[in-house]
Design a protein around this motif. Structure first.
Motif, PDB file in Angstrom:
ATOM      1  N   GLU A   8       0.827  -1.208   0.000  1.00 22.40           N
ATOM      2  CA  GLU A   8       0.000   0.000   0.000  1.00 22.40           C
ATOM      3  C   GLU A   8       0.865   1.262   0.000  1.00 22.40           C
ATOM      4  OE1 GLU A   8      -3.545   2.005   2.629  1.00 22.40           O
ATOM      5  OE2 GLU A   8      -3.304  -0.158   2.675  1.00 22.40           O
ATOM      6  N   LEU A   9       1.969   1.233   0.700  1.00 22.61           N
ATOM      7  CA  LEU A   9       2.881   2.374   0.723  1.00 22.61           C
ATOM      8  C   LEU A   9       3.456   2.638  -0.670  1.00 22.61           C
ATOM      9  CD1 LEU A   9       4.161   4.436   2.639  1.00 22.61           C
ATOM     10  CD2 LEU A   9       5.971   2.777   3.089  1.00 22.61           C
ATOM     11  N   ARG A  11       2.079   1.729  -3.536  1.00 21.39           N
ATOM     12  CA  ARG A  11       0.956   2.179  -4.361  1.00 21.39           C
ATOM     13  C   ARG A  11       0.678   3.668  -4.129  1.00 21.39           C
ATOM     14  NH1 ARG A  11      -1.833  -2.048  -3.958  1.00 21.39           N
ATOM     15  NH2 ARG A  11      -2.485  -1.663  -1.818  1.00 21.39           N
ATOM     16  N   ASP A  12       0.668   4.103  -2.871  1.00 24.18           N
ATOM     17  CA  ASP A  12       0.415   5.516  -2.564  1.00 24.18           C
ATOM     18  C   ASP A  12       1.502   6.414  -3.137  1.00 24.18           C
ATOM     19  OD1 ASP A  12      -1.895   4.793  -1.244  1.00 24.18           O
ATOM     20  OD2 ASP A  12      -1.049   5.047   0.775  1.00 24.18           O
ATOM     21  N   ALA A  13       2.753   5.985  -3.039  1.00 27.93           N
ATOM     22  CA  ALA A  13       3.856   6.786  -3.578  1.00 27.93           C
ATOM     23  C   ALA A  13       3.778   6.853  -5.100  1.00 27.93           C
ATOM     24  CB  ALA A  13       5.194   6.219  -3.124  1.00 27.93           C
ATOM     25  N   GLN A  14       3.415   5.756  -5.753  1.00 30.37           N
ATOM     26  CA  GLN A  14       3.256   5.755  -7.208  1.00 30.37           C
ATOM     27  C   GLN A  14       2.124   6.683  -7.630  1.00 30.37           C
ATOM     28  OE1 GLN A  14       2.721   1.540  -7.761  1.00 30.37           O
ATOM     29  NE2 GLN A  14       4.850   1.248  -8.395  1.00 30.37           N
ATOM     30  N   ILE A  15       1.043   6.680  -6.882  1.00 27.64           N
ATOM     31  CA  ILE A  15      -0.084   7.569  -7.182  1.00 27.64           C
ATOM     32  C   ILE A  15       0.344   9.022  -7.042  1.00 27.64           C
ATOM     33  CG2 ILE A  15      -2.340   8.363  -6.335  1.00 27.64           C
ATOM     34  CD1 ILE A  15      -2.937   5.374  -5.698  1.00 27.64           C
ATOM     35  N   SER A  16       1.146   9.325  -6.036  1.00 30.93           N
ATOM     36  CA  SER A  16       1.593  10.714  -5.849  1.00 30.93           C
ATOM     37  C   SER A  16       2.430  11.181  -7.038  1.00 30.93           C
ATOM     38  CB  SER A  16       2.356  10.878  -4.536  1.00 30.93           C
ATOM     39  OG  SER A  16       3.620  10.273  -4.604  1.00 30.93           O
ATOM     40  N   GLN A  19      -0.028  11.901  -9.920  1.00 28.46           N
ATOM     41  CA  GLN A  19      -0.902  13.044  -9.685  1.00 28.46           C
ATOM     42  C   GLN A  19      -0.159  14.370  -9.567  1.00 28.46           C
ATOM     43  OE1 GLN A  19      -3.264  11.951  -6.277  1.00 28.46           O
ATOM     44  NE2 GLN A  19      -4.653  10.696  -7.504  1.00 28.46           N
ATOM     45  N   ALA A  29       7.957  13.910  -5.726  1.00 32.81           N
ATOM     46  CA  ALA A  29       7.232  12.651  -5.569  1.00 32.81           C
ATOM     47  C   ALA A  29       8.108  11.470  -5.990  1.00 32.81           C
ATOM     48  CB  ALA A  29       5.943  12.688  -6.388  1.00 32.81           C
ATOM     49  N   LEU A  33       9.151   8.297  -3.794  1.00 28.67           N
ATOM     50  CA  LEU A  33       8.986   6.934  -4.291  1.00 28.67           C
ATOM     51  C   LEU A  33      10.300   6.159  -4.184  1.00 28.67           C
ATOM     52  CD1 LEU A  33       7.280   4.735  -5.656  1.00 28.67           C
ATOM     53  CD2 LEU A  33       7.830   5.814  -7.864  1.00 28.67           C
ATOM     54  N   VAL A  36      10.688   5.079  -0.672  1.00 27.75           N
ATOM     55  CA  VAL A  36       9.807   3.948  -0.356  1.00 27.75           C
ATOM     56  C   VAL A  36      10.411   2.654  -0.900  1.00 27.75           C
ATOM     57  CG1 VAL A  36       7.539   2.923  -0.825  1.00 27.75           C
ATOM     58  CG2 VAL A  36       7.712   5.331  -0.174  1.00 27.75           C
TER      59      VAL A  36
END
Length: 95
Positions: A8-9, A11-16, A19, A29, A33, A36
């Motif tokens: 999940e960490l 995934r959140d970093a990839q989304i940042s 975006q 970002a 990543l 992470v």
């Protein structure tokens, strides 16, 4: 356990990264990543899956390069060297 949190960490970093609206935001970002992935590499290094270790190390190096952050690049390179050393692919120079 950290292993359960890592997907999940990541995934959140990839989304940042996806975006981010501006170049500086995207580079920041990417640096996050890379961090992470570095954290992930510390965990994966003790798992019995060398291919996964190398995938994480490569992704960390790529994200660090994209960030243009010297610190992120240095950490990713150092961790890649550690992975090579642990694997035994780095040998000391001959005298």
């Amino acid at each position: 356990m950290i292993g359960a949190l890592l997907p999940e960490l990541i995934r959140d970093a990839q989304i940042s990264v996806r975006q981010a609206d501006t170049g500086p935001d995207r580079r920041a970002a990417q640096a996050l990543l890379a961090q992470v992935y570095s954290l992930t590499q510390f965990f994966v290094a003790y798992q019995p899956d060398a291919a996964l270790l190398w995938r994480v190390a490569e992704r960390s190096l790529i994200a660090a390069q994209e960030s243009e952050d010297p610190y992120a690049i240095g950490v990713a390179a150092w961790l890649a060297a550690q992975a090579h050393r642990d694997e035994g692919t780095m040998t000391p120079p001959m005298p």
